[in-house]
Design a protein around this motif. Structure first.
Motif, short mmCIF file in Angstrom:
data_model
loop_
_atom_site.label_atom_id
_atom_site.label_comp_id
_atom_site.label_asym_id
_atom_site.label_seq_id
_atom_site.Cartn_x
_atom_site.Cartn_y
_atom_site.Cartn_z
N PRO A 73 0.82 -1.21 0.00
CA PRO A 73 0.00 0.00 0.00
C PRO A 73 0.86 1.27 0.00
O PRO A 73 1.95 1.30 0.57
N PHE A 74 0.33 2.29 -0.65
CA PHE A 74 0.94 3.62 -0.57
C PHE A 74 -0.17 4.66 -0.63
O PHE A 74 -1.28 4.37 -1.08
N SER A 75 0.11 5.87 -0.15
CA SER A 75 -0.91 6.90 -0.04
C SER A 75 -0.58 8.10 -0.92
O SER A 75 0.32 8.88 -0.60
N PRO A 76 -1.30 8.27 -2.02
CA PRO A 76 -1.13 9.49 -2.82
C PRO A 76 -1.43 10.75 -2.02
O PRO A 76 -0.79 11.79 -2.25
N LEU A 77 -2.38 10.70 -1.07
CA LEU A 77 -2.70 11.88 -0.28
C LEU A 77 -1.58 12.26 0.67
O LEU A 77 -1.52 13.41 1.14
N ALA A 78 -0.70 11.30 0.98
CA ALA A 78 0.49 11.61 1.77
C ALA A 78 1.69 11.89 0.87
O ALA A 78 2.82 11.94 1.33
N ARG B 156 5.59 14.64 -5.78
CA ARG B 156 6.32 13.38 -5.59
C ARG B 156 5.46 12.20 -6.05
O ARG B 156 5.96 11.29 -6.73
N PHE B 157 4.18 12.21 -5.69
CA PHE B 157 3.29 11.15 -6.13
C PHE B 157 3.19 11.12 -7.65
O PHE B 157 3.36 10.07 -8.29
N ARG B 158 2.92 12.27 -8.26
CA ARG B 158 2.68 12.30 -9.70
C ARG B 158 3.94 11.94 -10.48
O ARG B 158 3.89 11.16 -11.44
N SER B 159 5.09 12.48 -10.09
CA SER B 159 6.32 12.15 -10.82
C SER B 159 6.72 10.70 -10.60
O SER B 159 7.20 10.03 -11.52
N GLY B 160 6.51 10.19 -9.36
CA GLY B 160 6.82 8.80 -9.08
C GLY B 160 5.95 7.85 -9.86
O GLY B 160 6.41 6.80 -10.35
N LEU B 161 4.66 8.21 -10.00
CA LEU B 161 3.74 7.37 -10.78
C LEU B 161 4.14 7.37 -12.25
O LEU B 161 4.14 6.32 -12.91
N ARG B 162 4.51 8.53 -12.77
CA ARG B 162 4.93 8.61 -14.18
C ARG B 162 6.19 7.79 -14.41
O ARG B 162 6.30 7.07 -15.42
N GLU C 271 -4.87 19.48 -12.67
CA GLU C 271 -4.07 18.56 -13.47
C GLU C 271 -3.85 17.26 -12.71
O GLU C 271 -3.52 17.28 -11.52
N MET C 272 -4.01 16.15 -13.41
CA MET C 272 -3.79 14.84 -12.81
C MET C 272 -2.47 14.26 -13.34
O MET C 272 -1.59 15.00 -13.75
N ALA C 273 -2.32 12.96 -13.33
CA ALA C 273 -1.03 12.35 -13.65
C ALA C 273 -0.65 12.48 -15.11
O ALA C 273 0.54 12.48 -15.46
N GLY C 274 -1.63 12.54 -16.01
CA GLY C 274 -1.36 12.71 -17.42
C GLY C 274 -0.85 11.46 -18.13
O GLY C 274 -0.33 11.55 -19.24
N LEU C 275 -1.03 10.30 -17.52
CA LEU C 275 -0.64 9.06 -18.19
C LEU C 275 -1.64 8.66 -19.26
O LEU C 275 -1.33 7.89 -20.17
N LEU C 276 -2.85 9.17 -19.15
CA LEU C 276 -3.90 8.99 -20.15
C LEU C 276 -4.47 10.37 -20.48
O LEU C 276 -4.30 11.33 -19.71
N GLY C 277 -5.19 10.47 -21.59
CA GLY C 277 -5.74 11.75 -21.99
C GLY C 277 -7.12 12.06 -21.40
O GLY C 277 -7.69 13.11 -21.67
N LEU C 278 -7.66 11.17 -20.61
CA LEU C 278 -9.00 11.33 -20.04
C LEU C 278 -9.15 12.64 -19.28
O LEU C 278 -8.30 13.00 -18.47
N GLU C 279 -10.23 13.35 -19.54
CA GLU C 279 -10.60 14.52 -18.74
C GLU C 279 -12.03 14.33 -18.27
O GLU C 279 -12.92 13.98 -19.05
#
Length: 436
Positions: free
Chosen positions: A275-280, A310-316, A347-355
């Motif tokens: 488990p990991f917490s994006p909110l943290a 950190r969450f967004r760059s780590g996910l990418r 802005e979200m993670a941007g791994l997909l184009g979904l809005e």
């Protein structure tokens, strides 16, 4: 031998969850071992069940699961004294077209397991008509047995007497009558109940419900009405493959909608969940071989998610080399942007184009059958996945290659196809099981 019962009602919002929690805690307080289940695709109630009983609760679903899977799941009640299955919606409410073993109706589970049904009846605004409704439910389908009723939100002793007399004339037992008692009402949110882990006072709330129900309901009579039940552990479990050996799982208040049986199936297959917490502002574990973002309430935390670099760059970075999959809210976070209810674009993670937008609310609700046009973690091309979709977001853009051809329960093709780009995939539906 366990005693099995189903708690159901003529409709939603009548008090099934409150009664289930109260009975479970009251019997537990008497020293009985209580196991709960949830009929249908509700990912919130099982957490309340666990809080009431101290035992994990799981979903059983006749539209998405076959009989072997359902028996496998309920066999965990073999060591319990009492087993309660809480229904969803009204007793016979399901979809028009039959799924794997039924229509998703609570009555399917009651008939399959041979458990009698305790009906919660709210006679507000009526009297003798409540008996007509109960009698209609009793006689509607052979193989589904009504044990009796608990009246909820009774206005006065005179009102109770009128309803009790009518039910007695119809040959239907009344186990008790609950006057209006706002203190034990569970808070609501646009997707249903607020989650159990969000309520610091959940233990006190359940204790109060148990005390209140024990005062007004004949617990012994309810227990005597249950069916004796000795399940045999089923050899065949769920047809759910883990998405990887080491699974980085987003898990916090924004990412909490995941069916308990899914996590159990992954662990039973030998997978390790990290488990990991994006909110943290945490990134997925670098040692994982797949990342899974479940649904939840990202729209309530969109600003924080957008600000957590950190969450967004780590996910990418993770998605550069390994699969990442999002369900519903998780899918939205994998997208380019999410507009919250106030009209603010994040802005979200941007791994997909979904809005997506919650400023333009539109309810999406129902079972989904998806045939994969491309693989997703744990499932091959052509796999038929059964799940459920429930959200209020509007799609502003879904430009990526569709992940699947998705049908609703009637067989109609829907626009919520999911998406794929590189190692990222996402769906609006929450996966329940794969067809065998």
């Amino acid at each position: 031998m366990a005693a099995g019962l189903v708690i159901s009602a003529p409709a939603s919002g009548v008090g099934k969850t409150t009664l289930t929690l109260a009975l479970a805690r009251a019997w537990r307080n008497r020293g009985l071992n209580v196991q709960c289940f949830k009929s249908g695709p509700d990912y919130i109630d099982p957490a309340f069940h666990a809080a009431a009983t101290g035992r994990a609760s799981v979903n059983v679903d006749s539209w998405a699961m076959d009989g072997a899977a359902i028996m496998h799941l309920v066999s965990r009640g073999v060591d319990a004294d009492v087993v309660l299955a809480e229904g969803s919606m009204g007793l016979f409410d399901g979809v028009a077209a039959r799924g794997v073993s039924g229509t998703g109706a609570t009555a399917d589970i009651a008939q399959m397991l041979g458990w009698p049904v305790v009906l919660v009846i709210d006679p507000s605004g009526q009297a003798q008509t409540a008996a007509a409704i109960a009698a209609g439910l009793r006689d509607y389908r052979a193989g589904v047995r009504i044990a009796g009723v608990v009246l909820n939100r009774v206005a006065s002793p005179r009102h109770e007497d009128l309803v009790r007399r009518a039910l007695s004339d119809a040959g239907i037992a009344v186990f008790g009558a609950l006057p209006r008692h706002a203190e034990i009402s569970l808070p609501k949110r646009h997707l249903g109940l607020v989650q159990a882990e969000e309520q610091a006072e959940i233990g006190k709330l359940i204790d109060e419900a148990a005390r209140f129900v024990a005062e007004h309901v004949d617990l012994d009579a309810v227990l005597r009405s249950a069916a004796g039940w000795s399940p045999q552990p089923a050899a065949n479990g769920l047809n759910v493959a883990p998405p990887g050996q080491r699974i980085a799982l987003a898990r916090d208040a924004a990412f909490s909608f995941v069916y308990p049986h899914m996590l159990e199936a992954w662990r039973a297959a030998g997978a390790e969940i990290l488990p990991f917490s994006p909110l943290a502002d945490e990134a997925p574990d670098a040692s994982a071989d797949v990342c899974w973002l479940p649904g939840g309430y990202p729209e309530l935390h969109a600003g924080k998610i957008a600000a957590h670099a950190r969450f967004r760059s780590g996910l990418r970075a993770f998605a550069d080399t390994r699969p990442v999959h999002g369900e519903c809210g998780g899918y939205m976070v994998l997208g380019a942007a999410l507009t919250d209810a106030d009209g603010v674009r994040h802005e979200m993670a941007g791994l997909l184009g979904l809005e997506t937008s919650f400023a333009k609310r539109r309810m999406h609700l129902g079972y989904r059958l998806a045939e994969l046009a491309a693989p997703m973690p744990g499932h091959r091309v052509g796999a038929r996945l059964r799940g459920h979709e429930f959200h209020y977001s509007t799609i502003l853009a879904q430009p990526d290659t569709p992940l699947a051809v998705v049908h609703d329960a009637t067989g109609a093709v829907i626009a919520e196809t999911g998406s794929r780009r590189g190692h990222a995939t996402g769906t609006f539906f929450h996966l329940i099981a794969e067809d065998r």
